[in-house]
Design an enzyme around this catalytic site. Structure first.
Site, mmCIF file in Angstrom:
data_model
loop_
_atom_site.group_PDB
_atom_site.id
_atom_site.type_symbol
_atom_site.label_atom_id
_atom_site.label_comp_id
_atom_site.label_asym_id
_atom_site.label_seq_id
_atom_site.Cartn_x
_atom_site.Cartn_y
_atom_site.Cartn_z
ATOM 1 N N LYS A 96 27.787 37.928 56.968
ATOM 2 C CA LYS A 96 28.991 37.578 57.718
ATOM 3 C C LYS A 96 28.990 36.104 58.135
ATOM 4 C CE LYS A 96 31.533 41.286 57.739
ATOM 5 N NZ LYS A 96 32.842 41.281 57.046
ATOM 6 N N ASN A 104 38.437 41.888 53.069
ATOM 7 C CA ASN A 104 38.077 42.735 54.200
ATOM 8 C C ASN A 104 36.939 43.702 53.911
ATOM 9 O OD1 ASN A 104 38.688 44.468 56.729
ATOM 10 N ND2 ASN A 104 39.020 45.901 55.049
ATOM 11 N N TYR A 131 23.325 41.986 57.179
ATOM 12 C CA TYR A 131 24.755 41.969 57.456
ATOM 13 C C TYR A 131 25.138 40.723 58.257
ATOM 14 C CZ TYR A 131 29.378 43.825 58.664
ATOM 15 O OH TYR A 131 30.737 44.012 58.810
ATOM 16 N N ASP A 184 35.858 48.018 43.100
ATOM 17 C CA ASP A 184 34.460 48.029 43.513
ATOM 18 C C ASP A 184 34.026 46.573 43.638
ATOM 19 O OD1 ASP A 184 31.748 48.187 43.897
ATOM 20 O OD2 ASP A 184 31.341 49.401 42.108
ATOM 21 N N VAL A 185 33.878 46.090 44.865
ATOM 22 C CA VAL A 185 33.579 44.665 45.053
ATOM 23 C C VAL A 185 32.161 44.297 44.635
ATOM 24 C CG1 VAL A 185 35.293 44.312 46.873
ATOM 25 C CG2 VAL A 185 32.949 44.992 47.497
#
Length: 273
Positions: free
Chosen positions: A166, A91, A162, A64-65
């Site tokens: 990124k 990823n 997001y 679980d990141v």
């Protein structure tokens, strides 16, 4: 089986499906011993079975990141299991959360913002790189490959958190490359375009989205395989764009389709006359 990744130990976050699964299977096929990770044990074990059936070496560990202890323990267990860690592929991304949180930036709650940033940037790249660092520094031919997105360089309405995360992934990669040079760690980014990675995802709703064609998970796996291998020993701090040309001319396909449609209409009109 190939020898391109022989001797490498690779941990790939978010590798129970889609792009991550293809990366894990490709690196294993190239000779790496891989650790498949994700939140769903059943899916992870299926990926491991596929790799083993193809002659590769793989283990699954639940990860679980968004949980720092989970990130740290999985990395430490990987190093114990295989005697080290040479390759870290960051990823994982909260795709379901992102898809359900499409809204104007001003409408985000702080909780929604933090949830996306933590899963995409803080846990997936910062914590993972932090705890993998001593193991990578002790290895030969170590590398970090971060999976970024076209949203890191282009503005998309409704995806502010997001896109910011990124962009942070791409920026952090450059820092990791600079700081890793002294200890033999390379760090690179794959900037991903529109990839059709699941059943029921035809890509038809994407409009243009590419200059050539829509991508598939193996397009990204091949890019990662190159950057993670010693063939890319002279490559660090780079951003490999695998987006079918979208970032240089994303409307090309739409324009071509519109022109073709116009031509068809014109031909039909001429025939009617």
């Amino acid at each position: 089986m190939s020898e391109l990744m022989a001797g490498k130990v690779a941990l790939i976050s978010g590798s129970t499906r889609g792009i991550g699964r293809s990366i894990a299977e490709h690196l294993a096929a190239q000779g790496a011993r891989v650790v498949v990770t994700g939140r769903t044990v059943e899916k992870g074990e299926k990926v491991v079975s596929r790799i083993r059936e193809a002659g590769g070496t793989a283990e699954f560990r639940r990860l679980d990141v968004t949980d720092e202890d989970s990130v740290r323990s999985v990395i430490e267990e990987t190093a114990r299991l295989f005697g080290g860690l040479t390759t870290l592929v960051n990823n994982a991304a909260p795709t379901e959360v992102v898809a359900s949180t499409v809204k104007q930036l001003a409408d985000y709650s702080t909780q929604e913002w933090n949830r996306i940033l933590t899963a995409t940037l803080t846990g997936n790249v910062f914590w993972a790189s932090k705890y993998a660092w001593p193991h990578l520094a002790a290895a030969d031919g170590a590398s970090i490959v971060n999976i970024s997105s076209g949203q890191a360089i282009a503005g998309f309405k409704g995806f502010g958190a997001y896109s910011a995360a990124k962009a942070g992934v791409s920026s952090m990669t450059r820092t990791l490359a600079v700081e890793g040079a002294a200890v033999g760690i390379r760090a690179n980014t794959v900037l991903v375009g529109r990839v059709v990675s699941g059943r029921g995802d035809s890509g038809h709703h994407t409009g243009g989205g590419r200059l050539t064609r829509l991508g598939n998970p193996m397009d990204i796996a091949y890019a990662v395989g190159y950057l993670a291998s010693d063939q890319a020993a002279f490559v660090t701090g780079a951003e490999l764009v695998a987006d079918g040309g979208f970032s240089i001319n994303g409307d090309a396909v739409s324009d071509a389709e519109a022109a073709a449609a116009a031509g068809t209409s014109a031909s039909a009109s001429a025939s009617a006359d």
